[in-house]
Design a protein around this motif. Structure first.
Motif, short mmCIF file in Angstrom:
data_model
loop_
_atom_site.label_atom_id
_atom_site.label_comp_id
_atom_site.label_asym_id
_atom_site.label_seq_id
_atom_site.Cartn_x
_atom_site.Cartn_y
_atom_site.Cartn_z
N TYR A 136 10.47 1.70 1.80
CA TYR A 136 8.92 1.48 2.30
C TYR A 136 8.66 0.54 3.47
O TYR A 136 7.63 0.20 4.20
CB TYR A 136 8.46 0.45 1.11
CG TYR A 136 7.80 0.86 -0.17
CD1 TYR A 136 8.01 2.15 -0.61
CD2 TYR A 136 9.68 0.19 -1.66
CE1 TYR A 136 7.89 2.08 -1.96
CE2 TYR A 136 9.40 0.78 -2.11
CZ TYR A 136 9.17 2.05 -2.80
OH TYR A 136 8.87 2.05 -4.41
N ARG A 146 1.28 -1.36 -0.08
CA ARG A 146 -0.10 0.51 0.06
C ARG A 146 0.62 1.07 0.06
O ARG A 146 0.86 2.25 -0.16
CB ARG A 146 -0.74 -0.13 0.80
CG ARG A 146 -1.75 -0.80 1.29
CD ARG A 146 -2.85 -0.38 0.56
NE ARG A 146 -3.54 0.51 0.54
CZ ARG A 146 -4.85 0.43 1.16
NH1 ARG A 146 -5.28 -0.73 1.76
NH2 ARG A 146 -5.05 2.10 1.70
N LYS A 147 1.54 1.36 0.36
CA LYS A 147 2.86 2.99 0.21
C LYS A 147 3.35 3.01 -0.93
O LYS A 147 4.50 4.05 -0.86
CB LYS A 147 3.78 2.28 1.14
CG LYS A 147 3.06 2.50 3.19
CD LYS A 147 4.25 1.99 4.19
CE LYS A 147 5.06 2.78 4.36
NZ LYS A 147 6.06 3.10 5.30
#
Length: 293
Positions: A292, A256-257
Motif C-alpha cells: 500500500y 484508496r489503494k
C-alpha cells in the motif's frame, strides 16, 4: 459450557490488559518524573566534555537513561510479539514513508525559507533538536506509550491519545513566554501529538512516517529560525498546515489503494477486535500492507 468458558476467557484477557496498562503507565510516570532525579550532574559533565559541549552524546544518553526502563517494560509485557513491532520499528515500507514525509514537508520548508532571514546549519543543533527529538519522542510517546495502550491493551483512540498527547504537550510548555503562550504551546503540541498518533496507527503501527515528519518539520523550524515557540506565528503556521494536510491526503491515498483503516468510530473509545478486525493483522496481512505504501 462453551459459552461460559468463552466469557471467562474474555474476562481474563480484559483483566490482563488492565494490569498491563497499569504497569505501563506506572513505569512511564516513574521514568518521566523520577528517573530525571537520578541523572547526576557528574555524568552530564563527563558527556559534555566528550562531545565538546555539543550535547550530541549527552542528549542521547539522557533519553536512554530516563526512558530505557519504559522501553524494556513495554517489550517485556508483550514479549509474545517481536520487540520491533511493539516499538513500531518494523522496517517494511520505511523508505516509502521517508519519501512521503519529504514530499509533505517541502512546501513548509520553502515557506519558512521565504519568511526567514536566518540560516542555522549547525550540525549538532540539527541532530539534537530535530533527529533526536523526532526519533526518541515518537518511539517513547507514540509507540511505547500510545501505541501499546491502543494497539495491544486495546484502549480507545481518544483515551490513549489524550494521555500521551497531553504529557507530550506538557513537555513543550516551557516554550511559552507567559501564561497565554504557555497554554497555546500545550494545546498545539497536544493536538500535534494526537495527529502523530493517528499517522502511527494508519501507517500500520509503524513509527516511520510520523517520525520522519517530526524530524523534517523540526529541522525546517530550526534551520530557518522560526519564532513563536511551539505555537508558532500565523504565517509560519499556514505553511505548517500544508504539511499536515498533505500527510492526511497521503493516508487517504493509502486507504484508496486498499489499506485497512485502524482508527474508526468503533475504536474511538474501545479498540475491540470484534469491531476492529484489523487490530491484530496476520503475518500475511502485514506482508501485504507493504504494497500500500
Amino acid at each position: 459450557m462453551l459459552s461460559v468458558n468463552f466469557k471467562f476467557h474474555i474476562k481474563q484477557v480484559y483483566m490482563n490488559h488492565i494490569i498491563k496498562s497499569l504497569v505501563l503507565l506506572t513505569t512511564f510516570m516513574f521514568c518521566h518524573y523520577l528517573m530525571r532525579e537520578f541523572w547526576g550532574d557528574s555524568w552530564s559533565d563527563v558527556l559534555l566534555r566528550l562531545d565538546q559541549q555539543s550535547y550530541v552524546l549527552h542528549t542521547v544518553a539522557k533519553y536512554l537513561f530516563i526512558y530505557g526502563p519504559l522501553i524494556l517494560v513495554a517489550t517485556f509485557l508483550f514479549k509474545e510479539h517481536p520487540w520491533y513491532d511493539v516499538l513500531g520499528l518494523n522496517v517494511a515500507g520505511s523508505q516509502h514513508y521517508f519519501l512521503a514525509a519529504v514530499a509533505c514537508c517541502i512546501p513548509m520548508t520553502l515557506g519558512y525559507a521565504f519568511l526567514s532571514s536566518e540560516l542555522n546549519l549547525s550540525l549538532s543543533a540539527i541532530i539534537t533538536g530535530s533527529i533526536y527529538a523526532g526519533v526518541f519522542e515518537e518511539i517513547i510517546f507514540r509507540a511505547a506509550l500510545f501505541g501499546v495502550l491502543f494497539h495491544y491493551c486495546r484502549w480507545g483512540f481518544i483515551p490513549a491519545a489524550l494521555i500521551s498527547s497531553i504529557i507530550f504537550g506538557l513537555g513543550h510548555i516551557y516554550q511559552g513566554h507567559d501564561v497565554i503562550s504557555a497554554v497555546m504551546a500545550l494545546s498545539i503540541t497536544a493536538i500535534a501529538g494526537t495527529w502523530f498518533a493517528w499517522l502511527y496507527c494508519e501507517c500500520g503501527y509503524r513509527i516511520w512516517f510520523p517520525m520522519f515528519m517530526h524530524i523534517f518539520m523540526n529541522a525546517a523550524y530550526g534551520i530557518f529560525g522560526m519564532s513563536g515557540g511551539a505555537a508558532g506565528d500565523l504565517e509560519g503556521n499556514l505553511f505548517k498546515a500544508t504539511s499536515i494536510i498533505l500527510s492526511i491526503v497521503y493516508v487517504y491515498m493509502l486507504v484508496r489503494k486498499g489499506k485497512p483503516r485502524q482508527v474508526t468510530f468503533a475504536s474511538l473509545w474501545h479498540n475491540n477486535p470484534k469491531t476492529n478486525p484489523n487490530l491484530e493483522p496476520t503475518k500475511q496481512n502485514t506482508h501485504l500492507e507493504s504494497n500500500y505504501v
